[in-house]
Motif scaffolding. Structure first.
Motif, PDB file in Angstrom:
ATOM      1  N   ALA A  74      32.675  41.755  40.910  1.00  0.00           N
ATOM      2  CA  ALA A  74      32.586  40.817  39.946  1.00  0.00           C
ATOM      3  C   ALA A  74      33.857  41.103  38.677  1.00  0.00           C
ATOM      4  CB  ALA A  74      31.268  40.512  39.259  1.00  0.00           C
ATOM      5  N   THR A  75      33.949  42.261  38.620  1.00  0.00           N
ATOM      6  CA  THR A  75      35.128  42.408  37.715  1.00  0.00           C
ATOM      7  C   THR A  75      36.477  42.674  38.076  1.00  0.00           C
ATOM      8  OG1 THR A  75      34.713  45.154  38.158  1.00  0.00           O
ATOM      9  CG2 THR A  75      33.356  44.101  36.384  1.00  0.00           C
ATOM     10  N   THR A  76      36.732  42.340  39.554  1.00  0.00           N
ATOM     11  CA  THR A  76      38.136  42.532  39.950  1.00  0.00           C
ATOM     12  C   THR A  76      38.879  41.192  39.423  1.00  0.00           C
ATOM     13  OG1 THR A  76      37.331  43.403  42.019  1.00  0.00           O
ATOM     14  CG2 THR A  76      39.536  42.542  42.281  1.00  0.00           C
ATOM     15  N   LYS A  85      28.524  30.861  34.498  1.00  0.00           N
ATOM     16  CA  LYS A  85      27.869  31.685  33.482  1.00  0.00           C
ATOM     17  C   LYS A  85      27.100  32.842  34.085  1.00  0.00           C
ATOM     18  CE  LYS A  85      26.903  26.979  31.153  1.00  0.00           C
ATOM     19  NZ  LYS A  85      25.911  26.197  30.837  1.00  0.00           N
ATOM     20  N   SER A  86      26.908  32.874  35.252  1.00  0.00           N
ATOM     21  CA  SER A  86      26.257  34.316  35.577  1.00  0.00           C
ATOM     22  C   SER A  86      27.296  35.091  36.630  1.00  0.00           C
ATOM     23  CB  SER A  86      24.915  34.238  36.233  1.00  0.00           C
ATOM     24  OG  SER A  86      24.865  33.318  37.200  1.00  0.00           O
ATOM     25  N   ALA A  87      28.461  35.250  36.199  1.00  0.00           N
ATOM     26  CA  ALA A  87      29.518  35.958  37.088  1.00  0.00           C
ATOM     27  C   ALA A  87      29.044  37.117  37.718  1.00  0.00           C
ATOM     28  CB  ALA A  87      30.670  36.091  36.057  1.00  0.00           C
ATOM     29  N   LEU A  88      28.339  38.046  37.154  1.00  0.00           N
ATOM     30  CA  LEU A  88      27.826  39.145  37.917  1.00  0.00           C
ATOM     31  C   LEU A  88      26.912  38.901  39.216  1.00  0.00           C
ATOM     32  CD1 LEU A  88      27.020  41.372  34.786  1.00  0.00           C
ATOM     33  CD2 LEU A  88      29.076  41.604  36.027  1.00  0.00           C
ATOM     34  N   THR A  89      26.457  37.652  39.188  1.00  0.00           N
ATOM     35  CA  THR A  89      25.579  37.297  40.446  1.00  0.00           C
ATOM     36  C   THR A  89      26.318  36.551  41.587  1.00  0.00           C
ATOM     37  OG1 THR A  89      24.757  35.162  39.438  1.00  0.00           O
ATOM     38  CG2 THR A  89      23.454  37.501  38.979  1.00  0.00           C
ATOM     39  N   LEU A  90      27.632  36.082  41.044  1.00  0.00           N
ATOM     40  CA  LEU A  90      28.395  35.483  42.033  1.00  0.00           C
ATOM     41  C   LEU A  90      29.011  36.031  43.059  1.00  0.00           C
ATOM     42  CD1 LEU A  90      29.819  32.722  42.194  1.00  0.00           C
ATOM     43  CD2 LEU A  90      32.048  33.586  41.045  1.00  0.00           C
ATOM     44  N   GLY A  91      28.628  35.560  44.495  1.00  0.00           N
ATOM     45  CA  GLY A  91      29.035  36.028  45.623  1.00  0.00           C
ATOM     46  C   GLY A  91      30.426  36.226  45.939  1.00  0.00           C
ATOM     47  N   SER A  92      30.759  37.313  46.338  1.00  0.00           N
ATOM     48  CA  SER A  92      32.467  37.606  46.564  1.00  0.00           C
ATOM     49  C   SER A  92      32.916  36.409  47.762  1.00  0.00           C
ATOM     50  CB  SER A  92      32.733  38.920  47.113  1.00  0.00           C
ATOM     51  OG  SER A  92      31.798  39.209  48.337  1.00  0.00           O
ATOM     52  N   ARG A  94      31.955  33.368  47.514  1.00  0.00           N
ATOM     53  CA  ARG A  94      32.161  32.222  47.118  1.00  0.00           C
ATOM     54  C   ARG A  94      33.384  32.082  46.286  1.00  0.00           C
ATOM     55  NH1 ARG A  94      27.033  30.167  43.562  1.00  0.00           N
ATOM     56  NH2 ARG A  94      28.340  28.245  43.705  1.00  0.00           N
ATOM     57  N   ILE A  95      33.515  33.167  45.591  1.00  0.00           N
ATOM     58  CA  ILE A  95      35.192  33.024  44.779  1.00  0.00           C
ATOM     59  C   ILE A  95      36.374  33.110  45.657  1.00  0.00           C
ATOM     60  CG2 ILE A  95      35.120  35.631  44.228  1.00  0.00           C
ATOM     61  CD1 ILE A  95      35.590  32.663  41.567  1.00  0.00           C
ATOM     62  N   ALA A  96      36.000  33.963  46.687  1.00  0.00           N
ATOM     63  CA  ALA A  96      37.207  34.424  47.851  1.00  0.00           C
ATOM     64  C   ALA A  96      37.627  32.791  48.324  1.00  0.00           C
ATOM     65  CB  ALA A  96      36.883  35.229  48.901  1.00  0.00           C
ATOM     66  N   TYR A 229      42.471  34.356  53.384  1.00  0.00           N
ATOM     67  CA  TYR A 229      43.345  33.882  52.745  1.00  0.00           C
ATOM     68  C   TYR A 229      43.218  33.997  50.984  1.00  0.00           C
ATOM     69  CZ  TYR A 229      46.407  31.586  56.306  1.00  0.00           C
ATOM     70  OH  TYR A 229      47.415  31.377  57.216  1.00  0.00           O
ATOM     71  N   GLY A 230      41.984  33.975  50.744  1.00  0.00           N
ATOM     72  CA  GLY A 230      41.591  34.125  49.247  1.00  0.00           C
ATOM     73  C   GLY A 230      41.553  35.542  49.004  1.00  0.00           C
ATOM     74  N   LEU A 231      41.020  36.143  50.055  1.00  0.00           N
ATOM     75  CA  LEU A 231      40.965  37.776  49.642  1.00  0.00           C
ATOM     76  C   LEU A 231      42.495  38.400  49.495  1.00  0.00           C
ATOM     77  CD1 LEU A 231      38.003  38.887  52.075  1.00  0.00           C
ATOM     78  CD2 LEU A 231      38.138  38.965  49.621  1.00  0.00           C
ATOM     79  N   ASN A 232      43.197  37.937  50.414  1.00  0.00           N
ATOM     80  CA  ASN A 232      44.611  38.344  50.347  1.00  0.00           C
ATOM     81  C   ASN A 232      45.175  37.723  49.190  1.00  0.00           C
ATOM     82  OD1 ASN A 232      47.062  39.699  51.861  1.00  0.00           O
ATOM     83  ND2 ASN A 232      47.909  37.837  51.774  1.00  0.00           N
ATOM     84  N   THR A 233      45.109  36.726  48.584  1.00  0.00           N
ATOM     85  CA  THR A 233      45.645  36.391  47.377  1.00  0.00           C
ATOM     86  C   THR A 233      45.189  37.054  46.277  1.00  0.00           C
ATOM     87  OG1 THR A 233      46.028  33.858  48.254  1.00  0.00           O
ATOM     88  CG2 THR A 233      45.956  34.280  45.895  1.00  0.00           C
ATOM     89  N   ILE A 234      43.930  37.418  46.110  1.00  0.00           N
ATOM     90  CA  ILE A 234      43.330  38.279  45.231  1.00  0.00           C
ATOM     91  C   ILE A 234      44.020  39.781  45.364  1.00  0.00           C
ATOM     92  CG2 ILE A 234      41.372  39.525  44.431  1.00  0.00           C
ATOM     93  CD1 ILE A 234      39.952  36.957  45.743  1.00  0.00           C
ATOM     94  N   LEU A 235      44.166  40.251  46.490  1.00  0.00           N
ATOM     95  CA  LEU A 235      44.937  41.279  46.842  1.00  0.00           C
ATOM     96  C   LEU A 235      46.251  41.469  46.204  1.00  0.00           C
ATOM     97  CD1 LEU A 235      45.001  44.307  47.865  1.00  0.00           C
ATOM     98  CD2 LEU A 235      45.228  43.631  49.994  1.00  0.00           C
ATOM     99  N   ASN A 236      47.092  40.703  46.618  1.00  0.00           N
ATOM    100  CA  ASN A 236      48.463  40.397  46.003  1.00  0.00           C
ATOM    101  C   ASN A 236      48.445  40.146  44.643  1.00  0.00           C
ATOM    102  OD1 ASN A 236      49.759  40.852  48.393  1.00  0.00           O
ATOM    103  ND2 ASN A 236      49.514  38.577  49.048  1.00  0.00           N
ATOM    104  N   TYR A 237      47.565  39.521  43.912  1.00  0.00           N
ATOM    105  CA  TYR A 237      47.515  39.340  42.571  1.00  0.00           C
ATOM    106  C   TYR A 237      47.284  40.625  41.827  1.00  0.00           C
ATOM    107  CZ  TYR A 237      45.798  37.488  38.132  1.00  0.00           C
ATOM    108  OH  TYR A 237      45.546  37.164  36.700  1.00  0.00           O
ATOM    109  N   ASN A 238      46.470  41.348  42.404  1.00  0.00           N
ATOM    110  CA  ASN A 238      46.209  42.804  41.878  1.00  0.00           C
ATOM    111  C   ASN A 238      47.174  43.984  42.022  1.00  0.00           C
ATOM    112  OD1 ASN A 238      42.984  43.380  40.479  1.00  0.00           O
ATOM    113  ND2 ASN A 238      43.190  41.712  42.155  1.00  0.00           N
ATOM    114  N   LEU A 239      47.816  43.612  43.130  1.00  0.00           N
ATOM    115  CA  LEU A 239      49.118  44.518  43.475  1.00  0.00           C
ATOM    116  C   LEU A 239      50.200  44.153  42.349  1.00  0.00           C
ATOM    117  CD1 LEU A 239      49.126  44.670  47.389  1.00  0.00           C
ATOM    118  CD2 LEU A 239      48.406  46.591  45.741  1.00  0.00           C
ATOM    119  N   GLU A 240      50.382  43.169  41.902  1.00  0.00           N
ATOM    120  CA  GLU A 240      51.472  42.683  41.138  1.00  0.00           C
ATOM    121  C   GLU A 240      51.089  42.863  39.817  1.00  0.00           C
ATOM    122  OE1 GLU A 240      51.664  38.559  42.151  1.00  0.00           O
ATOM    123  OE2 GLU A 240      52.457  38.810  44.103  1.00  0.00           O
ATOM    124  N   LYS A 241      50.015  43.169  39.308  1.00  0.00           N
ATOM    125  CA  LYS A 241      49.481  43.569  37.770  1.00  0.00           C
ATOM    126  C   LYS A 241      50.047  44.696  37.489  1.00  0.00           C
ATOM    127  CE  LYS A 241      45.455  42.066  36.206  1.00  0.00           C
ATOM    128  NZ  LYS A 241      45.898  41.124  35.394  1.00  0.00           N
TER     129      LYS A 241
END
Length: 241
Positions: A74-76, A85-92, A94-96, A229-241
């Motif tokens: 949830a903190t990635t 509103k309850s981001a800590l309980t949001l399944g990976s 769903r967001i991916a 595709y979502g997980l890879n987009t998140i990975l690239n987003y973090n690699l670029e930070k």
């Protein structure tokens, strides 16, 4: 090369990406199968793991040292503004899936429908904000619940060839309620979103998307690898930070 893994409730899906482009996708029924598969897989440098179970721990231990491994939590950081509103309980998952839809439809209203163990509806608006959605039982869960919570109804398997509205016997009546009812639910949810959000894009994914996609009256875009595709987009987003 990037390697992303989605540990779902029933299957493990994985993929190799070169930058933003999918190179190979894989499906495994067990963690051991995934670990064995690593031996024959092309080399990769970066890995993102999404999991709605606890099965990922063994896999992460099995990856060779020197790899850049990120466990999606949830903190990635993600390329969307998360207003749940309850981001800590949001399944990976769903967001991916939502980030995967954003990858194909940035700056647009997008409803993602993930038809797996549960049917999950996730909405991202044209400002690239994740708002949330809805969760309902998936097709097998509906049939299993009728058996578990009644005395007389049998346990039956999902029949993806079934399309009848009227069940002429108990089995077909259950299939109509579970399957035809799910189709009506999904179409109804899409209709409600269409009434509230202009220029809506609808993306369908998940293990039962093949069945639902053939039955739905609403037009949509289907992508079985959307979460990857979502997980890879998140990975690239973090690699670029």
């Amino acid at each position: 090369m990037n390697f992303v893994v989605d540990f779902g409730n029933t299957r493990i899906k994985a993929a190799l990406f070169d930058g933003a482009e999918l190179q190979h996708s894989y499906v495994y029924n067990s963690v051991q199968g995934l670990i064995e598969g690593l031996k024959e897989m092309p080399d990769f440098q970066n890995c993102l793991v999404g999991s709605v179970t606890g099965m990922h721990t063994e896999f992460i231990k099995a990856i060779k040292k020197g790899k850049n491994v990120i466990l999606f939590t949830a903190t990635t950081p993600i390329p969307l503004k998360n207003l749940y509103k309850s981001a800590l309980t949001l399944g990976s998952d769903r967001i991916a899936g939502s980030v995967g839809a954003f990858r194909f439809y940035p700056n647009q209203n997008v409803l993602t429908i993930d038809a797996g163990t549960c049917i999950k509806y996730n909405f991202v608006n044209a400002d690239n904000e994740y708002l949330g959605g809805a969760i309902s039982p998936g097709l097998p869960m509906r049939l299993k619940a009728m058996n578990e919570f009644t005395h007389a109804l049998p346990l039956i398997e999902t029949d993806k060839t079934f399309t009848d509205l009227i069940g002429a016997n108990t089995k077909d009546s259950m299939l109509s309620g579970a399957l035809t009812g799910a189709v009506a639910e999904v179409d109804g949810m899409i209709d409600k979103y269409l009434l509230n959000y202009a220029n809506l894009q609808v993306v369908l994914t998940g293990g039962d998307s093949d069945y639902l996609g053939k039955q739905l009256k609403n037009r949509l875009f289907a992508n079985q690898n959307l979460l990857l595709y979502g997980l890879n987009t998140i990975l690239n987003y973090n690699l670029e930070k």
